[in-house]
Design a protein around this motif. Sequence first.
Motif, PDB file in Angstrom:
ATOM      1  N   LEU A  24       0.829  -1.205   0.000  1.00 13.47           N
ATOM      2  CA  LEU A  24       0.000   0.000   0.000  1.00 13.47           C
ATOM      3  C   LEU A  24       0.861   1.252   0.000  1.00 13.47           C
ATOM      4  O   LEU A  24       0.614   2.212  -0.753  1.00 13.47           O
ATOM      5  CB  LEU A  24      -0.948  -0.012   1.204  1.00 13.47           C
ATOM      6  CG  LEU A  24      -1.919   1.168   1.308  1.00 13.47           C
ATOM      7  CD1 LEU A  24      -2.848   1.193   0.091  1.00 13.47           C
ATOM      8  CD2 LEU A  24      -2.734   1.085   2.595  1.00 13.47           C
ATOM      9  N   ASN A  25       1.898   1.238   0.855  1.00 13.27           N
ATOM     10  CA  ASN A  25       2.837   2.382   0.886  1.00 13.27           C
ATOM     11  C   ASN A  25       3.557   2.549  -0.453  1.00 13.27           C
ATOM     12  O   ASN A  25       3.770   3.663  -0.938  1.00 13.27           O
ATOM     13  CB  ASN A  25       3.872   2.178   1.996  1.00 13.27           C
ATOM     14  CG  ASN A  25       3.259   2.333   3.376  1.00 13.27           C
ATOM     15  OD1 ASN A  25       2.255   3.032   3.557  1.00 13.27           O
ATOM     16  ND2 ASN A  25       3.841   1.661   4.377  1.00 13.27           N
ATOM     17  N   LEU A  26       3.915   1.399  -1.056  1.00 14.62           N
ATOM     18  CA  LEU A  26       4.590   1.451  -2.361  1.00 14.62           C
ATOM     19  C   LEU A  26       3.683   2.086  -3.412  1.00 14.62           C
ATOM     20  O   LEU A  26       4.119   2.931  -4.193  1.00 14.62           O
ATOM     21  CB  LEU A  26       4.986   0.040  -2.795  1.00 14.62           C
ATOM     22  CG  LEU A  26       5.592  -0.090  -4.194  1.00 14.62           C
ATOM     23  CD1 LEU A  26       6.894   0.694  -4.294  1.00 14.62           C
ATOM     24  CD2 LEU A  26       5.818  -1.563  -4.545  1.00 14.62           C
ATOM     25  N   ALA A  27       2.402   1.666  -3.403  1.00 12.60           N
ATOM     26  CA  ALA A  27       1.468   2.204  -4.380  1.00 12.60           C
ATOM     27  C   ALA A  27       1.286   3.707  -4.205  1.00 12.60           C
ATOM     28  O   ALA A  27       1.255   4.472  -5.189  1.00 12.60           O
ATOM     29  CB  ALA A  27       0.115   1.494  -4.258  1.00 12.60           C
ATOM     30  N   ASN A  29       3.431   5.819  -2.841  1.00 15.23           N
ATOM     31  CA  ASN A  29       4.678   6.480  -3.239  1.00 15.23           C
ATOM     32  C   ASN A  29       4.818   6.561  -4.760  1.00 15.23           C
ATOM     33  O   ASN A  29       5.283   7.564  -5.316  1.00 15.23           O
ATOM     34  CB  ASN A  29       5.878   5.734  -2.653  1.00 15.23           C
ATOM     35  CG  ASN A  29       5.991   5.901  -1.155  1.00 15.23           C
ATOM     36  OD1 ASN A  29       5.543   6.917  -0.601  1.00 15.23           O
ATOM     37  ND2 ASN A  29       6.581   4.923  -0.473  1.00 15.23           N
ATOM     38  N   VAL A  30       4.407   5.477  -5.438  1.00 17.48           N
ATOM     39  CA  VAL A  30       4.489   5.463  -6.909  1.00 17.48           C
ATOM     40  C   VAL A  30       3.557   6.503  -7.506  1.00 17.48           C
ATOM     41  O   VAL A  30       3.922   7.223  -8.448  1.00 17.48           O
ATOM     42  CB  VAL A  30       4.153   4.054  -7.448  1.00 17.48           C
ATOM     43  CG1 VAL A  30       3.974   4.095  -8.966  1.00 17.48           C
ATOM     44  CG2 VAL A  30       5.244   3.070  -7.081  1.00 17.48           C
ATOM     45  N   LEU A  33       5.060   9.845  -6.923  1.00 19.62           N
ATOM     46  CA  LEU A  33       6.210   9.995  -7.823  1.00 19.62           C
ATOM     47  C   LEU A  33       5.759  10.360  -9.231  1.00 19.62           C
ATOM     48  O   LEU A  33       6.321  11.262  -9.865  1.00 19.62           O
ATOM     49  CB  LEU A  33       7.009   8.689  -7.846  1.00 19.62           C
ATOM     50  CG  LEU A  33       8.205   8.642  -8.803  1.00 19.62           C
ATOM     51  CD1 LEU A  33       9.288   9.610  -8.354  1.00 19.62           C
ATOM     52  CD2 LEU A  33       8.756   7.221  -8.873  1.00 19.62           C
ATOM     53  N   ILE A  34       4.718   9.676  -9.731  1.00 17.12           N
ATOM     54  CA  ILE A  34       4.222   9.940 -11.086  1.00 17.12           C
ATOM     55  C   ILE A  34       3.659  11.349 -11.195  1.00 17.12           C
ATOM     56  O   ILE A  34       3.912  12.070 -12.171  1.00 17.12           O
ATOM     57  CB  ILE A  34       3.144   8.897 -11.464  1.00 17.12           C
ATOM     58  CG1 ILE A  34       3.782   7.514 -11.598  1.00 17.12           C
ATOM     59  CG2 ILE A  34       2.449   9.287 -12.771  1.00 17.12           C
ATOM     60  CD1 ILE A  34       2.775   6.403 -11.801  1.00 17.12           C
ATOM     61  N   VAL A  35       2.916  11.774 -10.173  1.00 18.21           N
ATOM     62  CA  VAL A  35       2.326  13.117 -10.187  1.00 18.21           C
ATOM     63  C   VAL A  35       3.411  14.180 -10.180  1.00 18.21           C
ATOM     64  O   VAL A  35       3.375  15.144 -10.957  1.00 18.21           O
ATOM     65  CB  VAL A  35       1.373  13.306  -8.987  1.00 18.21           C
ATOM     66  CG1 VAL A  35       0.922  14.762  -8.888  1.00 18.21           C
ATOM     67  CG2 VAL A  35       0.167  12.385  -9.118  1.00 18.21           C
ATOM     68  N   VAL A  36       4.407  14.014  -9.288  1.00 20.17           N
ATOM     69  CA  VAL A  36       5.505  15.003  -9.206  1.00 20.17           C
ATOM     70  C   VAL A  36       6.306  15.030 -10.512  1.00 20.17           C
ATOM     71  O   VAL A  36       6.658  16.105 -11.011  1.00 20.17           O
ATOM     72  CB  VAL A  36       6.432  14.681  -8.009  1.00 20.17           C
ATOM     73  CG1 VAL A  36       7.652  15.605  -8.018  1.00 20.17           C
ATOM     74  CG2 VAL A  36       5.681  14.815  -6.696  1.00 20.17           C
ATOM     75  N   ALA A  37       6.570  13.833 -11.072  1.00 20.68           N
ATOM     76  CA  ALA A  37       7.321  13.767 -12.334  1.00 20.68           C
ATOM     77  C   ALA A  37       6.550  14.453 -13.459  1.00 20.68           C
ATOM     78  O   ALA A  37       7.141  15.163 -14.288  1.00 20.68           O
ATOM     79  CB  ALA A  37       7.600  12.305 -12.695  1.00 20.68           C
ATOM     80  N   THR A  88      14.980   8.999  -7.159  1.00 23.80           N
ATOM     81  CA  THR A  88      13.962   8.743  -6.139  1.00 23.80           C
ATOM     82  C   THR A  88      13.558   7.283  -6.051  1.00 23.80           C
ATOM     83  O   THR A  88      13.346   6.757  -4.954  1.00 23.80           O
ATOM     84  CB  THR A  88      12.708   9.596  -6.436  1.00 23.80           C
ATOM     85  OG1 THR A  88      13.091  10.958  -6.551  1.00 23.80           O
ATOM     86  CG2 THR A  88      11.684   9.454  -5.315  1.00 23.80           C
ATOM     87  N   VAL A  89      13.437   6.607  -7.163  1.00 23.77           N
ATOM     88  CA  VAL A  89      12.922   5.235  -7.176  1.00 23.77           C
ATOM     89  C   VAL A  89      13.761   4.269  -6.333  1.00 23.77           C
ATOM     90  O   VAL A  89      13.199   3.433  -5.618  1.00 23.77           O
ATOM     91  CB  VAL A  89      12.787   4.736  -8.622  1.00 23.77           C
ATOM     92  CG1 VAL A  89      12.511   3.246  -8.673  1.00 23.77           C
ATOM     93  CG2 VAL A  89      11.663   5.485  -9.314  1.00 23.77           C
TER      94      VAL A  89
END
Length: 413
Positions: A24-27, A29-30, A33-37, A88-89
């Motif tokens: 859940l935390n991974l999802a 964070n991903v 990450l996608i939004v910020v990118a 980041t990844v």
Amino acid sequence: MKMFNWAYDVFKSLDFSDVVSSYLNLAINVVVLIVVAYILDYLFKKIFIIFLAIVAARTKSSFDDFLVANKTAKYLAHLVPLLFIYKTVPVILKNFTYWEYLFEKGIKIYIIILSLWITRSIFNSLRDYLKQKPRFSDKPIDSYIQVIMLFLWLFGIVSFVLILFDVSKTTLLTTFGSISAVIILIFRDTILGFVASISVSVNDMVRIGDWITMEKFGADGDVIEINLATVKVRNFDNTTTTIPTYSLISDSFKNWRGMLDSDGRRIKRYILIKASSVRFINDDELNTFRKIQHLSSYIDHRQADINKYNISNNVDKSVIINGRNLTNLGLFRKYINQYILSHPGINKDMHLMIRHLQPTENGIPLEIYCFSKDKTWVNYEHIMADIFDHIMASVSHFDLEIFETISSSKDLK
């Protein structure tokens, strides 16, 4: 029943809360990450495009204008979110070794693709910039760029394979060697086009703007584009013919560049003189022909030589065939020669002659061979038509006839 009870106890003893929480935390964070990118990509794309547009507007060179047109700034802007993701990844996936391994491969492949996009954009800008320069306007710039990009894409494909399958370079080269026959078969046209493109460029066989004629492909017009696989010709009827580049070295074609660079365009055309209309000229007719300005001095000079020969050889001129004589066809041939020499549209410094060709069942071909000063198609046709209008109208003045096939009942009368 005991077996089901044992399975239930084992399942009950397992605690999935940590696993669910980690994923859940991974999802989350991903997604973050996608939004910020995406935001970084959007912002820096605007910044780079605006900055490059300002620079292009303030510089005298047009190269940066072509960089803007080919979206170089857009591709460069992708580097910023790529760098952010790359840094980041590994932090996000530190507890997911397998996914981190896959991500590392994916990011390397994307770096290669993005590098190729940026390189292609820069080369396309260079191509457009050079095409507007007079020095390079007739050069096959497209072919050069395509050859370079072909090598870069081949390098990129090899890199993809090395990254995806963790294959060593030695193993990859050995594999390519084994399947080289298949590769040559698949990429036959590309390889032939590549070889032909280099040959055409090195030997300067065709340039952009050349007028070429290639009957096999129905091409007759100006070359507008030369690339790795094809040559485009805009025909004079405004249609476009596409010729495989390899055909330029494997088949015959005519390039009119030499004519355009020379001092004249050749006129080579004949009229058919009816053989039965050719005859000798008697002395009584010479005075009439002397009235033709282009012939008066020639007749005096030529007749003096003929009389001298006939007298010195005691020729019996009671029969006209004896000795040397002027003919109506000979006078007509000389008249045409003098007329063309006086024509303002003809280049007198190039070959000029009026000659007989082999007689045929349709008459005696009298060929006019000369060069017009003006090489422009329309003007050239006007000059040639003007000459032949005069020649055909002059035939009857020499008691000659132009051969014509009987084609109607009117001609039979």
